[in-house]
Write a protein that holds these residues in place. Sequence first.
Motif, short mmCIF file in Angstrom:
data_model
loop_
_atom_site.label_atom_id
_atom_site.label_comp_id
_atom_site.label_asym_id
_atom_site.label_seq_id
_atom_site.Cartn_x
_atom_site.Cartn_y
_atom_site.Cartn_z
N LYS A 92 20.19 16.83 30.79
CA LYS A 92 20.65 16.91 29.41
C LYS A 92 21.18 15.60 28.86
O LYS A 92 21.27 15.41 27.65
CB LYS A 92 21.71 18.02 29.29
CG LYS A 92 21.14 19.40 29.57
CD LYS A 92 22.13 20.50 29.32
CE LYS A 92 21.49 21.88 29.55
NZ LYS A 92 22.44 22.98 29.28
N SER A 93 21.53 14.67 29.76
CA SER A 93 22.06 13.38 29.31
C SER A 93 20.97 12.31 29.19
O SER A 93 21.26 11.16 28.90
CB SER A 93 23.15 12.89 30.26
OG SER A 93 22.62 12.74 31.57
N THR A 95 16.99 11.30 27.46
CA THR A 95 16.10 11.64 26.37
C THR A 95 14.92 12.47 26.90
O THR A 95 14.68 12.55 28.11
CB THR A 95 15.54 10.39 25.68
OG1 THR A 95 14.67 9.71 26.60
CG2 THR A 95 16.65 9.46 25.22
N ARG A 124 10.30 14.90 19.38
CA ARG A 124 11.71 14.83 19.80
C ARG A 124 11.90 13.88 20.99
O ARG A 124 12.93 13.93 21.66
CB ARG A 124 12.19 16.23 20.22
CG ARG A 124 12.03 17.33 19.18
CD ARG A 124 12.85 17.10 17.93
NE ARG A 124 14.27 17.05 18.18
CZ ARG A 124 15.07 18.13 18.24
NH1 ARG A 124 14.55 19.32 18.06
NH2 ARG A 124 16.34 17.99 18.46
N ASN A 127 15.23 12.25 21.46
CA ASN A 127 16.42 13.10 21.48
C ASN A 127 16.88 13.36 22.91
O ASN A 127 16.08 13.41 23.84
CB ASN A 127 16.13 14.44 20.80
CG ASN A 127 16.02 14.32 19.31
OD1 ASN A 127 14.93 14.11 18.79
ND2 ASN A 127 17.13 14.46 18.61
N ASN A 130 20.29 17.68 25.64
CA ASN A 130 21.24 18.66 25.10
C ASN A 130 21.14 18.81 23.59
O ASN A 130 21.87 19.60 22.99
CB ASN A 130 22.67 18.31 25.51
CG ASN A 130 23.12 16.96 25.00
OD1 ASN A 130 22.43 16.30 24.22
ND2 ASN A 130 24.29 16.52 25.45
N GLN A 131 20.25 18.06 22.95
CA GLN A 131 20.03 18.19 21.51
C GLN A 131 18.84 19.08 21.18
O GLN A 131 18.52 19.28 20.02
CB GLN A 131 19.82 16.79 20.89
CG GLN A 131 21.04 15.89 20.99
CD GLN A 131 20.77 14.49 20.48
OE1 GLN A 131 19.71 13.91 20.73
NE2 GLN A 131 21.72 13.94 19.73
N SER A 133 16.57 22.66 21.19
CA SER A 133 16.76 24.11 21.15
C SER A 133 16.36 24.70 22.50
O SER A 133 15.76 24.02 23.36
CB SER A 133 15.87 24.72 20.06
OG SER A 133 14.49 24.59 20.42
N GLN A 137 13.77 23.09 25.17
CA GLN A 137 14.17 22.82 26.56
C GLN A 137 13.19 23.48 27.54
O GLN A 137 12.85 22.88 28.57
CB GLN A 137 15.59 23.32 26.81
CG GLN A 137 16.66 22.50 26.14
CD GLN A 137 18.06 22.94 26.53
OE1 GLN A 137 18.25 23.70 27.47
NE2 GLN A 137 19.06 22.45 25.81
#
Length: 235
Positions: A92-93, A95, A124, A127, A130-131, A133, A137
């Motif tokens: 999640k940390s 891109t 995305r 991104n 964790n950004q 949906s 994911q």
Amino acid sequence: MSEMLKLEGVVAGYGEAKVLAGVDLSLGQGQALALLGRNGTGKTTLINTIVGHTRRFKGRLWLDGKEITALKPHQRALAGIGWVPQERNIFKSLTVEENLTAIAVPGPWDLARIYAMFPRLQERRANMGNQLSGGEQQMLAIARALLLNPKVLLLDEPLEGLAPIIVQELMRILSEIIEREGLSVILVEQNARKALSITHHAIVLERGAVIHASTAAELLAQDDKIDTLLAVSQR
């Protein structure tokens, strides 16, 4: 058709608890299997056993003709076991693109091919994990597994908790992977009819044992049998 994955008499579980009760399974190259059963019947344990995350008491496993019984999880991944767990386990940390390239293995599946199949991920790509949906994911988790260029892809409830429009998009993608890409796939899915509609074969587990095996089409045509085997109506 060659045999891509084989399990013979597998008894496995966690600690001293045995969950799988002597499972036999055979999956041909390019074939997709719907792994069905009520909650708590051993579906995820079977997936985890193929990956190597359970305690094996008995039985043997082969991948593409080579025994993998003694291999550790990372060795099975390198041998060709691709896995998309329920938890997705994306970074999640990082891109989207960092998630994809961090563990990629050279082969037919590369970043360009992934972006062609998952245009949302290309949009995305900068991104953070964790950004995204929940649906994005899940797409990232599937794409990351494909970039390992696996021989067998294990999908543990990839549609769970997603919005209907995302489910529809993922069903299209999974159908394309199964029909066009020649991967062997095991799909765990609570909605039996959805799983059966895009797979070739089906097995149903009860108390860690296989209680039904047939083609997906044969089972899909028997509404009453589906309801009886799964003890729930999904019409």
